[in-house]
Write a protein that holds these residues in place. Structure first.
Motif, short mmCIF file in Angstrom:
data_model
loop_
_atom_site.label_atom_id
_atom_site.label_comp_id
_atom_site.label_asym_id
_atom_site.label_seq_id
_atom_site.Cartn_x
_atom_site.Cartn_y
_atom_site.Cartn_z
N THR A 55 0.83 -1.20 0.00
CA THR A 55 0.00 0.00 0.00
C THR A 55 0.86 1.25 0.00
O THR A 55 1.96 1.26 0.56
CB THR A 55 -0.93 0.05 1.23
N VAL A 56 0.36 2.28 -0.64
CA VAL A 56 1.01 3.59 -0.64
C VAL A 56 -0.07 4.63 -0.43
O VAL A 56 -1.22 4.44 -0.84
CB VAL A 56 1.78 3.87 -1.94
N TYR A 57 0.34 5.73 0.20
CA TYR A 57 -0.61 6.79 0.52
C TYR A 57 -0.02 8.16 0.19
O TYR A 57 1.18 8.38 0.36
CB TYR A 57 -0.96 6.77 2.00
N ALA A 58 -0.89 9.05 -0.21
CA ALA A 58 -0.50 10.45 -0.29
C ALA A 58 -0.43 11.01 1.12
O ALA A 58 -1.10 10.52 2.04
CB ALA A 58 -1.52 11.22 -1.12
N ALA A 59 0.36 12.04 1.28
CA ALA A 59 0.52 12.64 2.60
C ALA A 59 -0.80 13.15 3.16
O ALA A 59 -1.04 13.12 4.37
CB ALA A 59 1.54 13.77 2.53
N SER A 60 -1.69 13.59 2.29
CA SER A 60 -2.96 14.17 2.74
C SER A 60 -3.83 13.19 3.49
O SER A 60 -4.63 13.57 4.34
CB SER A 60 -3.72 14.73 1.54
N GLY A 61 -3.68 11.90 3.18
CA GLY A 61 -4.55 10.92 3.81
C GLY A 61 -3.85 9.97 4.76
O GLY A 61 -4.52 9.15 5.43
N LYS A 62 -2.54 10.06 4.82
CA LYS A 62 -1.80 9.14 5.67
C LYS A 62 -2.25 9.27 7.11
O LYS A 62 -2.42 10.38 7.62
CB LYS A 62 -0.31 9.41 5.53
N TRP A 101 2.59 5.37 -9.05
CA TRP A 101 1.22 5.13 -8.59
C TRP A 101 0.38 6.38 -8.58
O TRP A 101 -0.84 6.32 -8.76
CB TRP A 101 1.22 4.49 -7.19
N SER A 102 1.00 7.52 -8.34
CA SER A 102 0.24 8.76 -8.17
C SER A 102 -0.01 9.49 -9.48
O SER A 102 -0.65 10.55 -9.46
CB SER A 102 0.96 9.67 -7.20
N ASN A 103 0.48 8.95 -10.57
CA ASN A 103 0.26 9.59 -11.88
C ASN A 103 -1.02 9.04 -12.50
O ASN A 103 -1.08 7.88 -12.87
CB ASN A 103 1.44 9.31 -12.80
N PRO A 104 -2.05 9.87 -12.61
CA PRO A 104 -3.32 9.35 -13.13
C PRO A 104 -3.20 8.82 -14.56
O PRO A 104 -3.98 7.93 -14.96
CB PRO A 104 -4.26 10.55 -13.05
N HIS A 105 -2.24 9.32 -15.31
CA HIS A 105 -2.08 8.87 -16.70
C HIS A 105 -1.55 7.44 -16.79
O HIS A 105 -1.57 6.84 -17.86
CB HIS A 105 -1.16 9.83 -17.45
N GLY A 106 -1.09 6.92 -15.68
CA GLY A 106 -0.57 5.56 -15.68
C GLY A 106 -1.62 4.48 -15.52
O GLY A 106 -1.31 3.30 -15.62
#
Length: 120
Positions: A55-62, A101-106
């Motif tokens: 799992t990975v998280y953005a800082a905003s939701g960690k 993971w955080s790139n929506p284009h991926g």
């Protein structure tokens, strides 16, 4: 073709909780949650890998959000606690990742989104 169907959005007061769910028609290597507020870019919230449930998280939701998946790897959840007004956005499920993971284009596949509104 993979179909994704999100559910679980709604309106809550600040400090409340919501649990989002995304059902996929097929297995994907990674599934993720993104969100987009009006006038803002789509941003990654969290992602989970099917192989090892990494799992990975953005800082905003960690520390407030938790991403998880069913054993069949075709349903992913986002438990959101201690919600804040700035969490208000359309939340999207994404699947099949190539790249960061955080790139929506991926991501190859996207759901239609579910609205989350947090009032103060």
């Amino acid at each position: 073709q993979v179909q994704l169907l999100e559910s679980g959005g709604g309106s809550v007061q600040a400090g409340g909780s919501l649990r989002l769910s995304c059902a996929s028609s097929r297995y994907s290597n990674w599934m993720a949650w993104f969100r987009q507020a009006p006038g803002q870019e789509r941003e990654g919230v969290a992602a989970i890998g099917a192989a090892f449930s990494s799992t990975v998280y953005a800082a905003s939701g960690k520390c407030r959000f938790t991403i998880s998946q069913d054993n069949d790897k075709k349903r992913v959840y986002l438990q959101m606690n201690r919600l804040k007004p700035e969490d208000t956005a359309m939340y999207y499920c994404a699947a099949q990742l190539s790249g960061a993971w955080s790139n929506p284009h991926g991501y190859t596949y996207w759901g239609q989104g579910t609205q989350v509104t947090v009032s103060s």
